[in-house]
Motif scaffolding. Structure first.
Motif, PDB file in Angstrom:
ATOM      1  N   GLY A 155      -2.916   2.657   7.552  1.00 33.40           N
ATOM      2  CA  GLY A 155      -3.501   3.022   8.843  1.00 33.40           C
ATOM      3  C   GLY A 155      -5.009   3.148   8.829  1.00 33.40           C
ATOM      4  O   GLY A 155      -5.588   3.665   9.784  1.00 33.40           O
ATOM      5  N   ARG A 156      -5.649   2.653   7.787  1.00 32.37           N
ATOM      6  CA  ARG A 156      -7.111   2.768   7.683  1.00 32.37           C
ATOM      7  C   ARG A 156      -7.783   1.409   7.513  1.00 32.37           C
ATOM      8  O   ARG A 156      -8.969   1.332   7.205  1.00 32.37           O
ATOM      9  N   GLY A 157      -7.023   0.354   7.701  1.00 34.52           N
ATOM     10  CA  GLY A 157      -7.576  -0.993   7.559  1.00 34.52           C
ATOM     11  C   GLY A 157      -7.675  -1.472   6.124  1.00 34.52           C
ATOM     12  O   GLY A 157      -8.206  -2.559   5.867  1.00 34.52           O
ATOM     13  N   LEU A 158      -7.145  -0.685   5.190  1.00 32.47           N
ATOM     14  CA  LEU A 158      -7.267  -1.043   3.781  1.00 32.47           C
ATOM     15  C   LEU A 158      -6.370  -2.228   3.423  1.00 32.47           C
ATOM     16  O   LEU A 158      -6.732  -3.046   2.569  1.00 32.47           O
ATOM     17  N   GLY A 159      -5.197  -2.313   4.060  1.00 33.56           N
ATOM     18  CA  GLY A 159      -4.314  -3.435   3.792  1.00 33.56           C
ATOM     19  C   GLY A 159      -4.955  -4.758   4.175  1.00 33.56           C
ATOM     20  O   GLY A 159      -4.867  -5.743   3.441  1.00 33.56           O
ATOM     21  N   ARG A 160      -5.612  -4.763   5.324  1.00 33.81           N
ATOM     22  CA  ARG A 160      -6.304  -5.980   5.774  1.00 33.81           C
ATOM     23  C   ARG A 160      -7.417  -6.356   4.803  1.00 33.81           C
ATOM     24  O   ARG A 160      -7.599  -7.524   4.453  1.00 33.81           O
ATOM     25  N   GLU A 161      -8.165  -5.344   4.354  1.00 29.65           N
ATOM     26  CA  GLU A 161      -9.254  -5.598   3.407  1.00 29.65           C
ATOM     27  C   GLU A 161      -8.720  -6.169   2.092  1.00 29.65           C
ATOM     28  O   GLU A 161      -9.273  -7.121   1.541  1.00 29.65           O
ATOM     29  N   ALA A 162      -7.657  -5.577   1.596  1.00 33.77           N
ATOM     30  CA  ALA A 162      -7.087  -6.041   0.333  1.00 33.77           C
ATOM     31  C   ALA A 162      -6.551  -7.462   0.469  1.00 33.77           C
ATOM     32  O   ALA A 162      -6.773  -8.313  -0.404  1.00 33.77           O
ATOM     33  N   ALA A 163      -5.846  -7.740   1.566  1.00 37.22           N
ATOM     34  CA  ALA A 163      -5.287  -9.077   1.774  1.00 37.22           C
ATOM     35  C   ALA A 163      -6.393 -10.115   1.895  1.00 37.22           C
ATOM     36  O   ALA A 163      -6.288 -11.216   1.344  1.00 37.22           O
TER      37      ALA A 163
ATOM     38  N   LEU B 299       0.846  -1.200   0.000  1.00 35.93           N
ATOM     39  CA  LEU B 299       0.000   0.000   0.000  1.00 35.93           C
ATOM     40  C   LEU B 299       0.879   1.246   0.000  1.00 35.93           C
ATOM     41  O   LEU B 299       1.872   1.311   0.735  1.00 35.93           O
ATOM     42  N   LEU B 300       0.511   2.226  -0.792  1.00 36.15           N
ATOM     43  CA  LEU B 300       1.200   3.505  -0.754  1.00 36.15           C
ATOM     44  C   LEU B 300       0.928   4.194   0.586  1.00 36.15           C
ATOM     45  O   LEU B 300      -0.153   4.017   1.170  1.00 36.15           O
ATOM     46  N   PRO B 301       1.885   4.948   1.126  1.00 36.74           N
ATOM     47  CA  PRO B 301       1.743   5.545   2.463  1.00 36.74           C
ATOM     48  C   PRO B 301       0.434   6.293   2.727  1.00 36.74           C
ATOM     49  O   PRO B 301      -0.134   6.139   3.830  1.00 36.74           O
ATOM     50  N   PRO B 302      -0.121   7.078   1.789  1.00 35.32           N
ATOM     51  CA  PRO B 302      -1.354   7.798   2.106  1.00 35.32           C
ATOM     52  C   PRO B 302      -2.552   6.899   2.414  1.00 35.32           C
ATOM     53  O   PRO B 302      -3.554   7.368   2.981  1.00 35.32           O
ATOM     54  N   PHE B 303      -2.461   5.618   2.065  1.00 32.74           N
ATOM     55  CA  PHE B 303      -3.593   4.711   2.237  1.00 32.74           C
ATOM     56  C   PHE B 303      -3.407   3.758   3.410  1.00 32.74           C
ATOM     57  O   PHE B 303      -4.238   2.865   3.629  1.00 32.74           O
TER      58      PHE B 303
END
Length: 293
Positions: free
Chosen positions: A73-81, A67-71
């Motif tokens: 800390g919002r739980g987006l990495g977990r969602e994508a994984a 994930l690029l830094p601006p994205f």
């Protein structure tokens, strides 16, 4: 959260490369991203580039999310994984492997939260010097009829290495299989054997310009076969026009590390690997693509 993710092809992902911090991205992922490998996709959030992902399907699958830094800390990495894990599961995955630079503690914590268990670390080593001095060696192309003997020495050599390192969740040797034999036959052009009389002494798998695996029969180790074989491989790959030769050496495999150091290889980065089991009867992941004895 159900993030509205979509994916774009490797060309779109390559456009994101200048925005990626190479210090925190896994080495093979960066290589494949630059090469626009088909396993790479851009991750889009509401149509905006948010990162890059890599997936390799199969029973023993691979998953990587950047994930690029601006994205963050919002739980987006977990969602994508989670989204990609389900995609791989539907494709028949029984285990999923992920990786990250060994010094990246944030990535390690992220993987642990998502249920991955760290297995081992491996050092990427590069040789970019000239041709090495070497006499004649008994190396020839792998043939399908070599499979039983080549697999046996390969499995035994890596089994002993795993035990000596003590950092693997599945130490038992992998048994031969028809599926593996077919794969080896299909890629025979990138496989070599060292033959001593009627006996196979060593087996090699190449993914130019990378030496993907080297296995010397344990009973014949200590006779200089490994040194001469790796020297042959370096010269062969350089003679094909490659500017450098790469390989991965498992951290803790000291005999192999001493050999590569003495031949002029230098470590460029270390990667940590982790595995998640989706089914309790899943086999050990295929180490051939990740280990170099």
């Amino acid at each position: 959260m159900n993030a509205p993710f979509t994916f774009a092809d490797a060309a779109a992902a390559a456009a994101i490369l200048p925005r990626i911090d190479r210090r925190e991205a896994e080495a093979d992922f960066l290589h494949d991203l630059a090469a626009r490998d088909a396993s790479i996709r851009a991750l889009l959030l509401d149509g905006t580039p948010a990162g890059v992902v890599q997936t390799l399907r199969g029973r023993n699958a691979f998953l990587y999310v950047y994930l690029l830094p601006p994205f963050r800390g919002r739980g987006l990495g977990r969602e994508a994984a989670s989204l990609l894990e389900e995609e791989l599961r539907r494709g028949g995955a029984e285990t999923i492997v992920t990786a990250w630079p060994a010094e990246n503690g944030r990535a390690a914590a992220f993987a642990e939260k998502l249920g991955w268990h760290r297995t081992y670390r491996s050092a990427c080593m590069v040789y970019d010097g000239g041709l090495l001095s070497l006499g004649e060696v008994p190396v020839r192309q792998y043939r399908d009829g070599d499979y039983d003997e080549a697999h046996a020495l390969y499995a035994d050599a890596f089994y002993r290495m795993r035990l000596s390192v003590g950092d693997f969740p599945h130490p038992a040797p992998r048994p031969p299989s028809g599926e593996e034999r077919r794969r080896w036959a299909e890629t025979a052009a990138d496989r070599l054997v060292w033959q001593e009389g009627d006996e196979l002494a060593a087996y090699v798998h190449l993914e130019p310009p990378e030496i993907a695996s080297v296995a010397v029969k344990p009973a014949l180790q200590g006779r200089g076969i490994g040194r001469r074989l790796v020297t042959y491989l370096v010269n062969d790959l350089l003679s094909r026009g490659h500017r450098e030769v790469r390989l991965w050496c498992v951290v803790g495999n000291e005999p192999a590390r001493r050999l590569y150091d003495s031949l002029g290889f230098r470590e460029t980065v270390r990667t940590a690997y982790a595995e998640k089991t989706l089914f309790t009867d899943a086999p050990a992941k295929r180490e051939e693509e990740l280990l170099c004895s």
